[in-house]
Each structure stands twice: as C-alpha cells, then as structure tokens.
Design a protein around this motif. Structure first.
Motif, mmCIF file in Angstrom:
data_model
loop_
_atom_site.group_PDB
_atom_site.id
_atom_site.type_symbol
_atom_site.label_atom_id
_atom_site.label_comp_id
_atom_site.label_asym_id
_atom_site.label_seq_id
_atom_site.Cartn_x
_atom_site.Cartn_y
_atom_site.Cartn_z
ATOM 1 N N MET A 151 -22.362 -4.908 9.550
ATOM 2 C CA MET A 151 -22.226 -6.351 9.731
ATOM 3 C C MET A 151 -23.579 -6.995 10.000
ATOM 4 N N TYR A 152 -24.389 -6.349 10.827
ATOM 5 C CA TYR A 152 -25.727 -6.875 11.092
ATOM 6 C C TYR A 152 -26.539 -6.966 9.805
ATOM 7 N N ALA A 153 -26.444 -5.930 8.973
ATOM 8 C CA ALA A 153 -27.200 -5.908 7.711
ATOM 9 C C ALA A 153 -26.810 -7.083 6.825
ATOM 10 N N ASP A 154 -25.522 -7.397 6.783
ATOM 11 C CA ASP A 154 -25.075 -8.513 5.949
ATOM 12 C C ASP A 154 -25.633 -9.845 6.447
ATOM 13 N N LEU A 155 -25.592 -10.051 7.743
ATOM 14 C CA LEU A 155 -26.129 -11.297 8.290
ATOM 15 C C LEU A 155 -27.628 -11.421 8.031
ATOM 16 N N LEU A 158 -28.180 -12.102 4.297
ATOM 17 C CA LEU A 158 -27.858 -13.499 3.992
ATOM 18 C C LEU A 158 -28.953 -14.420 4.508
ATOM 19 N N GLY A 159 -29.491 -14.095 5.665
ATOM 20 C CA GLY A 159 -30.598 -14.884 6.203
ATOM 21 C C GLY A 159 -31.792 -14.895 5.263
ATOM 22 N N ARG A 160 -32.098 -13.755 4.696
ATOM 23 C CA ARG A 160 -33.217 -13.670 3.747
ATOM 24 C C ARG A 160 -32.892 -14.412 2.456
ATOM 25 N N ILE A 161 -31.671 -14.222 1.947
ATOM 26 C CA ILE A 161 -31.283 -14.855 0.685
ATOM 27 C C ILE A 161 -31.364 -16.371 0.785
ATOM 28 N N PHE A 162 -30.914 -16.922 1.913
ATOM 29 C CA PHE A 162 -30.846 -18.385 2.067
ATOM 30 C C PHE A 162 -32.029 -18.966 2.849
ATOM 31 N N ALA A 163 -33.034 -18.114 3.097
ATOM 32 C CA ALA A 163 -34.250 -18.571 3.788
ATOM 33 C C ALA A 163 -33.952 -19.130 5.180
ATOM 34 N N VAL A 164 -33.042 -18.463 5.880
ATOM 35 C CA VAL A 164 -32.774 -18.802 7.284
ATOM 36 C C VAL A 164 -32.919 -17.517 8.114
ATOM 37 N N GLU A 165 -33.991 -16.802 7.839
ATOM 38 C CA GLU A 165 -34.205 -15.493 8.461
ATOM 39 C C GLU A 165 -34.244 -15.570 9.988
ATOM 40 N N GLU A 166 -34.940 -16.545 10.509
ATOM 41 C CA GLU A 166 -35.069 -16.642 11.962
ATOM 42 C C GLU A 166 -33.705 -16.850 12.615
ATOM 43 N N ARG A 167 -32.896 -17.690 12.000
ATOM 44 C CA ARG A 167 -31.558 -17.943 12.522
ATOM 45 C C ARG A 167 -30.731 -16.654 12.514
ATOM 46 N N ALA A 168 -30.808 -15.915 11.421
ATOM 47 C CA ALA A 168 -30.050 -14.665 11.308
ATOM 48 C C ALA A 168 -30.553 -13.624 12.307
ATOM 49 N N GLU A 169 -31.866 -13.511 12.441
ATOM 50 C CA GLU A 169 -32.434 -12.532 13.368
ATOM 51 C C GLU A 169 -32.056 -12.857 14.812
ATOM 52 N N VAL A 172 -28.316 -11.923 15.286
ATOM 53 C CA VAL A 172 -28.103 -10.476 15.394
ATOM 54 C C VAL A 172 -28.663 -9.939 16.709
ATOM 55 N N GLU A 173 -29.817 -10.436 17.115
ATOM 56 C CA GLU A 173 -30.393 -10.012 18.389
ATOM 57 C C GLU A 173 -29.459 -10.362 19.542
ATOM 58 N N GLY A 174 -28.848 -11.526 19.454
ATOM 59 C CA GLY A 174 -27.887 -11.926 20.484
ATOM 60 C C GLY A 174 -26.674 -11.010 20.517
#
Length: 311
Positions: A151-155, A158-169, A172-174
C-alpha cells in the motif's frame, strides 16, 4: 555564436524534458510519464480513496467499480461528490476511452482481468497509461506475500506520477509512525488463528497468502489460517476451515449479505459448532475498504488488534 546559442538552448530543453519524465514500476512493467496525468480514472473504492487522500480529485474525470458491489460511506461520498461514476462495475474499454482518460488506476481483479478487454496493453494504443495495484500483481507475476509496504508503494508511486511526491511521502511517513507507535504499545501473546470470511455459503471465499488481510492480521498479532494458500482472494472448502479451527473470524462487510447475516450463518451452522471462534463468539468486522489495500489499512490493524487482545 548564433549556432552556439541554439545548441545551448536545445541542450537546455532536452534536459528539461528528460527531467520532467517520471518512471515507476507497475507489476512487471516499467511505465514512463512525460507529464502528470490530467484526466485520470480510478477503479474500486479503495483505489479511489488513495487518489482522494493525495488530493487528486481535480485530476480525475471519474471513477468506476463501486456501486455495483459496494456502497459509499459518508466519508467517501463527500470525497467523490463532484466526480461521476462512469461504470458501476468493471469498466469497458469504450467507457475509459469515451471519457477521454489519460490514466487508469486499477488492478488485476480490481477493474482488470487477465486476458480481458481492459488491460495495459489494450489501453496503450489510445494513450491511456495504466498503473496496477501492487497487491494484485500476484495474478500475473511471482510476488512475495501481501505486505503493508504494498500500500505504501502505491501511494508513493502515485505521488511520483502526479508530481505530489512530498504529499505522498508525508502521508506514508505518518502511517509508518502511527503504526510503529501503536505496535510498540500492543501487548500480544501467541498469534491467534484467524479466518477471513468474505462471502459464500456452499464454499467460503477468503483471503490467502497474497491478499492484504494476511498482512493486516499479522500486524495485529494474529495469523491467517490460510496464509499458506498460494492465492490472493479465492475459494477454499469449509472442511479446511474446520480442520484449522480459527479462534477469530474476520468478516469482510460489503454487498447484499450483511456482516450480521454472515456471522449468523456461521454461528447457526452445526458443522461449525466446535470452532473456537464460534464457541467463544469471537468475530470482528472490517469494511471492504479497510480489508483491501488503501488508506484505511492502519485503522483496520487497530480494529483487529482491539478485537484480538481486548480480552
């Protein structure tokens, strides 16, 4: 001088284009995106919720595969109220192409079937990129058993695909921190024997080694009695269930048959009277969106742990 400037400009442009490309691993494929998708479709309630927690609803033209099997709870209804459901069950190729989509987030048996009409290969000629749910990759390739890392990998992808990497990271960190803190305080003993009851009366449909409940149960201090079953979601026999004698039954709640009705079926059937779970009336319910890979997995682990160890 003019030629030098043009050469420099061309080099700068090529570097910029290369930098804009994003590559992710999707099952056994490497998928490259020249730019973030703008007209995405997600299939199923859990995949759609992944898109929503990343704030991607403004990049979506709709979703598919929810109302035909499941109902949206209040939390999900609010998230998708501005988006149309393009198909109540699995979408056809025409539905996806007709929506002028440029991205389809689905999985094997989560909107796509092996050899079916809608696959990464059938959508590629129409400019629709596909990212596959990691848990579902077991249907087309060798894969380790289910893990919360799926599940973490998917998020993160998706963060990389949609250029929202920081939000995704950050998300997941949370999740990681929340789960680590919870497990640190969790008092467990010998892992409980747990059976996942999805559906079916003549033969039960359950979660095997490659389905997310196996990972959720382990994180909560239990053991899926079918974790040696080399399948994701599939049918077993009641004889196998009785032989393995679960101490707890996890019911997946969705569809026309309610969790209460599923529990009543097991509790009232004389064939199951000697199961430890039945003798001690130990049942716990997970909503479909909690039992499948998605943002509610951490909540599901806590629900399971409370049911396993509250006594």
């Amino acid at each position: 001088m003019k030629k030098t400037l043009l050469t420099g400009l061309a080099l700068t442009l090529s570097v910029g284009i290369a930098a804009a490309e994003t590559t992710v691993q999707s099952c056994d494929r490497v998928v490259t995106f020249d730019a973030p998708p703008q007209r995405a479709i997600s299939n199923d309630v859990n995949l759609t919720e992944m898109m929503l927690v990343l704030g991607l609803e403004d990049r979506m033209v709709g979703y598919t595969g929810i109302s035909g099997w499941k109902t949206l709870d209040e939390e999900m209804r609010a998230g998708v109220q501005k988006l149309p459901e393009l198909s109540s069950k699995y979408p056809s190729k025409e539905v996806i192409i007709g929506a002028d989509a440029d991205f389809f987030f689905a999985g094997w048996n989560y909107g796509m079937k092996v050899g079916g009409e809608v696959t990464p290969e059938t959508l590629e000629p129409f400019g629709v990129k596909v990212y596959e749910l990691t848990e579902s990759c077991t249907h087309i390739m060798d894969k380790d058993k289910a893990s919360i890392e799926d599940m973490y990998a998917d998020l993160l992808n998706l963060g990389r695909i949609f250029a929202v990497e920081e939000r995704a990271e950050n998300l997941v960190e949370g999740y990681r921190s929340d789960l680590a803190a919870f497990k640190q305080d969790l008092k467990t003993a010998e892992p409980l024997r747990v059976f996942v009851y999805d559906s079916g009366e003549d033969t039960p449909f359950t979660a095997g080694r490659y389905a997310m409940p196996t990972a959720l149960i382990e994180a909560a201090g239990g053991k899926n009695i079918m974790d040696d079953f080399e399948k994701s979601w599939a049918t077993v026999t009641w004889e196998e269930v009785v032989e393995r004698n679960p101490e707890v039954v996890v019911i997946v709640n969705y569809g026309e048959v309610t969790a209460d009705q599923k529990r009543a079926f097991i509790m009232s059937n004389p064939a199951f009277a000697d199961l430890d779970a039945v003798k001690n009336d130990r049942f716990v319910t997970l909503e479909y969106v909690e039992a499948t890979p998605g943002p509610r997995n951490i909540r599901a682990i806590k629900t399971l742990a409370e049911a396993f160890w509250s006594e």
